[in-house]
Design a protein around this motif. Structure first.
Motif, PDB file in Angstrom:
ATOM      1  N   MET A   1      15.092 106.377  64.185  1.00 31.85           N
ATOM      2  CA  MET A   1      14.949 105.831  65.543  1.00 31.85           C
ATOM      3  C   MET A   1      16.331 105.613  66.152  1.00 31.85           C
ATOM      4  O   MET A   1      17.225 105.091  65.487  1.00 31.85           O
ATOM      5  CB  MET A   1      14.177 104.506  65.500  1.00 31.85           C
ATOM      6  CG  MET A   1      14.010 103.832  66.845  1.00 31.85           C
ATOM      7  SD  MET A   1      13.009 104.805  68.004  1.00 31.85           S
ATOM      8  CE  MET A   1      11.406 104.641  67.243  1.00 31.85           C
ATOM      9  N   ILE A   2      16.506 106.028  67.389  1.00 36.10           N
ATOM     10  CA  ILE A   2      17.764 105.822  68.099  1.00 36.10           C
ATOM     11  C   ILE A   2      17.630 104.523  68.883  1.00 36.10           C
ATOM     12  O   ILE A   2      16.882 104.446  69.850  1.00 36.10           O
ATOM     13  CB  ILE A   2      18.064 106.997  69.041  1.00 36.10           C
ATOM     14  CG1 ILE A   2      18.123 108.314  68.249  1.00 36.10           C
ATOM     15  CG2 ILE A   2      19.379 106.767  69.783  1.00 36.10           C
ATOM     16  CD1 ILE A   2      18.278 109.542  69.120  1.00 36.10           C
ATOM     17  N   LYS A   4      20.389 102.647  70.182  1.00 37.23           N
ATOM     18  CA  LYS A   4      21.450 102.426  71.154  1.00 37.23           C
ATOM     19  C   LYS A   4      22.361 103.649  71.172  1.00 37.23           C
ATOM     20  O   LYS A   4      22.595 104.248  70.122  1.00 37.23           O
ATOM     21  CB  LYS A   4      22.262 101.181  70.790  1.00 37.23           C
ATOM     22  CG  LYS A   4      23.462 100.907  71.696  1.00 37.23           C
ATOM     23  CD  LYS A   4      24.308  99.774  71.142  1.00 37.23           C
ATOM     24  CE  LYS A   4      25.628  99.681  71.877  1.00 37.23           C
ATOM     25  NZ  LYS A   4      26.555  98.719  71.257  1.00 37.23           N
ATOM     26  N   ILE A   5      22.848 104.007  72.342  1.00 33.16           N
ATOM     27  CA  ILE A   5      23.819 105.101  72.434  1.00 33.16           C
ATOM     28  C   ILE A   5      25.002 104.653  73.295  1.00 33.16           C
ATOM     29  O   ILE A   5      24.841 103.860  74.228  1.00 33.16           O
ATOM     30  CB  ILE A   5      23.211 106.400  73.004  1.00 33.16           C
ATOM     31  CG1 ILE A   5      22.738 106.208  74.441  1.00 33.16           C
ATOM     32  CG2 ILE A   5      22.075 106.903  72.136  1.00 33.16           C
ATOM     33  CD1 ILE A   5      22.326 107.507  75.104  1.00 33.16           C
ATOM     34  N   TYR A  26      22.784 113.447  76.007  1.00 32.75           N
ATOM     35  CA  TYR A  26      21.469 112.824  75.855  1.00 32.75           C
ATOM     36  C   TYR A  26      20.894 112.501  77.233  1.00 32.75           C
ATOM     37  O   TYR A  26      21.532 111.804  78.022  1.00 32.75           O
ATOM     38  CB  TYR A  26      21.567 111.533  75.040  1.00 32.75           C
ATOM     39  CG  TYR A  26      21.874 111.747  73.583  1.00 32.75           C
ATOM     40  CD1 TYR A  26      20.851 111.802  72.638  1.00 32.75           C
ATOM     41  CD2 TYR A  26      23.185 111.899  73.157  1.00 32.75           C
ATOM     42  CE1 TYR A  26      21.131 112.005  71.298  1.00 32.75           C
ATOM     43  CE2 TYR A  26      23.478 112.097  71.810  1.00 32.75           C
ATOM     44  CZ  TYR A  26      22.456 112.151  70.889  1.00 32.75           C
ATOM     45  OH  TYR A  26      22.739 112.350  69.564  1.00 32.75           O
ATOM     46  N   TYR A  48      20.764 100.256  75.329  1.00 26.67           N
ATOM     47  CA  TYR A  48      19.765 100.144  74.271  1.00 26.67           C
ATOM     48  C   TYR A  48      18.725 101.223  74.552  1.00 26.67           C
ATOM     49  O   TYR A  48      18.445 101.537  75.713  1.00 26.67           O
ATOM     50  CB  TYR A  48      19.109  98.767  74.295  1.00 26.67           C
ATOM     51  CG  TYR A  48      20.040  97.648  73.914  1.00 26.67           C
ATOM     52  CD1 TYR A  48      20.482  97.503  72.604  1.00 26.67           C
ATOM     53  CD2 TYR A  48      20.477  96.737  74.865  1.00 26.67           C
ATOM     54  CE1 TYR A  48      21.348  96.479  72.251  1.00 26.67           C
ATOM     55  CE2 TYR A  48      21.342  95.709  74.521  1.00 26.67           C
ATOM     56  CZ  TYR A  48      21.778  95.586  73.214  1.00 26.67           C
ATOM     57  OH  TYR A  48      22.635  94.573  72.872  1.00 26.67           O
ATOM     58  N   THR A  49      18.150 101.795  73.518  1.00 21.41           N
ATOM     59  CA  THR A  49      17.227 102.908  73.730  1.00 21.41           C
ATOM     60  C   THR A  49      15.956 102.784  72.900  1.00 21.41           C
ATOM     61  O   THR A  49      15.909 102.071  71.899  1.00 21.41           O
ATOM     62  CB  THR A  49      17.894 104.257  73.390  1.00 21.41           C
ATOM     63  OG1 THR A  49      18.360 104.219  72.040  1.00 21.41           O
ATOM     64  CG2 THR A  49      19.057 104.543  74.324  1.00 21.41           C
ATOM     65  N   ASP A  50      14.956 103.513  73.352  1.00 24.27           N
ATOM     66  CA  ASP A  50      13.691 103.617  72.632  1.00 24.27           C
ATOM     67  C   ASP A  50      13.285 105.084  72.668  1.00 24.27           C
ATOM     68  O   ASP A  50      13.286 105.703  73.741  1.00 24.27           O
ATOM     69  CB  ASP A  50      12.621 102.739  73.290  1.00 24.27           C
ATOM     70  CG  ASP A  50      11.343 102.699  72.470  1.00 24.27           C
ATOM     71  OD1 ASP A  50      11.382 102.232  71.323  1.00 24.27           O
ATOM     72  OD2 ASP A  50      10.287 103.133  72.989  1.00 24.27           O
ATOM     73  N   LEU A  51      12.980 105.644  71.524  1.00 23.81           N
ATOM     74  CA  LEU A  51      12.646 107.061  71.434  1.00 23.81           C
ATOM     75  C   LEU A  51      11.136 107.253  71.366  1.00 23.81           C
ATOM     76  O   LEU A  51      10.471 106.736  70.467  1.00 23.81           O
ATOM     77  CB  LEU A  51      13.294 107.682  70.192  1.00 23.81           C
ATOM     78  CG  LEU A  51      13.045 109.174  69.961  1.00 23.81           C
ATOM     79  CD1 LEU A  51      13.638 110.003  71.100  1.00 23.81           C
ATOM     80  CD2 LEU A  51      13.633 109.610  68.622  1.00 23.81           C
ATOM     81  N   LEU A  60      13.879 110.015  75.429  1.00 20.89           N
ATOM     82  CA  LEU A  60      14.665 108.813  75.194  1.00 20.89           C
ATOM     83  C   LEU A  60      14.654 107.941  76.446  1.00 20.89           C
ATOM     84  O   LEU A  60      14.868 108.429  77.555  1.00 20.89           O
ATOM     85  CB  LEU A  60      16.096 109.206  74.840  1.00 20.89           C
ATOM     86  CG  LEU A  60      16.984 108.195  74.110  1.00 20.89           C
ATOM     87  CD1 LEU A  60      16.373 107.791  72.768  1.00 20.89           C
ATOM     88  CD2 LEU A  60      18.367 108.807  73.887  1.00 20.89           C
TER      89      LEU A  60
END
Length: 244
Positions: A1-2, A4-5, A26, A48-51, A60
Motif C-alpha cells: 500500500m502506498i 504517502k508520496i 504518479y 498522504y495517499t490511498d491506493l 491513487l
C-alpha cells in the motif's frame, strides 16, 4: 500500500495532479480543496495517499491531511459512495465540514456535493453518524502529528534544482499545506480540529456518551467559531443541559 508520496509537482488539472518521484510520475486524484492548496508547478510536494485496487484499475488518491484521508476511507464504506463521490463531498465541505455535517445529521450539507442525491446523502449520515465521534477524537492527535512533522521538515531549497536529474530526498517532509490565505485557513482548521477533540475528550470524562458529546461539540463549534477549548466545553455543556 502506498501511504504517502513526496516529489515535485509536474502539473495539476481539475481533478488530479502528476507528481514526479525519482523520475516516476504518479497521477494522484484529489479533492478540489487539496488541489487548490498545492504549490506551484516544479516545487516540492507531499501528500498522504490511498491506493484503490481493482481487477482492471490501480488509482491513487491524495490528501493534504490524515483527517481528510480518514473521512475518505469512511465515506467509501457507504453503499453508493465511490471514490469520485467521496472526493466531491470533501471538495464541497472539507474534512472538518464533513465531520460537522455528519455529526449534526445535516443531510442538506452532504447533498450539496456534485452527484450526491438526497437518498445517498441520507445514507451517508445514517451509516457514519455513530463513527463521527471517533474521527473527531482523532483530530487533536492528527493535528499534533502533522505539526511535529512540519517542525522537522527540510527546506524546499534543499531539493534538486528544476531540470536536474538528482533524486529528491524528503523522507521527513510533512504533506504540503496551502500558501497565503489558504495556509491560514488550513492552520485554523487544524486548530479547530484539535480544540474539538479536546472538548470531546473532556465531555467523555464527564460521563457523556460519544454520540451526544460529539453532537454538542459540533453544534457549539458551528455556533462559536474560533472558540478555545474552555469556551467550547462551556457552550457544549449548555447544549447538553436538560431542557425545561
Amino acid at each position: 500500500m502506498i501511504g504517502k508520496i513526496s516529489g515535485r509537482l509536474e502539473y495539476k488539472t481539475a481533478d488530479h495532479a502528476l507528481i514526479d518521484v525519482r523520475g516516476v510520475g504518479y497521477i494522484v486524484y484529489c479533492s478540489e480543496r487539496t488541489l487548490a492548496g498545492l504549490p506551484a508547478v516544479g516545487e516540492a510536494v507531499a501528500l498522504y495517499t490511498d491506493l484503490l485496487v481493482r481487477e482492471d484499475l490501480l488509482q491513487l488518491y491524495g490528501f493534504a491531511s490524515l483527517f481528510e484521508k480518514e473521512w475518505h476511507r469512511l465515506l467509501m464504506s457507504v453503499q453508493g459512495i465511490g471514490a469520485k463521490a467521496s472526493l466531491a463531498i470533501l471538495s464541497a465541505l472539507g474534512a472538518e465540514g464533513v465531520s460537522r455535517a455528519i455529526t449534526l445529521g445535516d443531510v442538506a450539507a452532504i447533498k450539496v456535493a456534485k452527484g450526491v442525491g438526497p437518498k445517498t446523502a441520507q445514507r451517508v449520515v445514517i451509516e457514519l453518524k455513530d463513527k463521527a465521534p471517533e474521527v473527531m477524537a482523532l483530530g487533536g492527535s492528527l493535528s499534533a502529528a502533522m505539526a511535529g512533522a512540519s517542525d522537522v521538515a527540510p527546506e524546499v531549497e534543499d531539493a534538486a534544482a528544476p531540470g536536474s536529474d538528482e533524486v529528491i530526498e524528503e523522507p521527513a517532509r510533512a504533506p504540503v499545506m496551502p500558501s497565503g490565505a489558504s495556509a491560514a485557513s488550513g492552520a485554523a482548521a487544524a486548530a479547530s480540529m484539535s480544540v474539538q477533540a479536546d472538548a470531546l475528550s473532556a465531555l467523555g470524562n464527564l460521563g457523556y456518551g460519544p454520540a451526544d458529546a460529539a453532537t454538542a461539540v459540533a453544534q457549539a463549534a458551528s455556533d462559536t467559531p474560533g472558540a478555545d477549548t474552555a469556551a467550547l466545553i462551556r457552550a457544549a455543556l449548555k447544549l447538553l443541559a436538560p431542557k425545561g
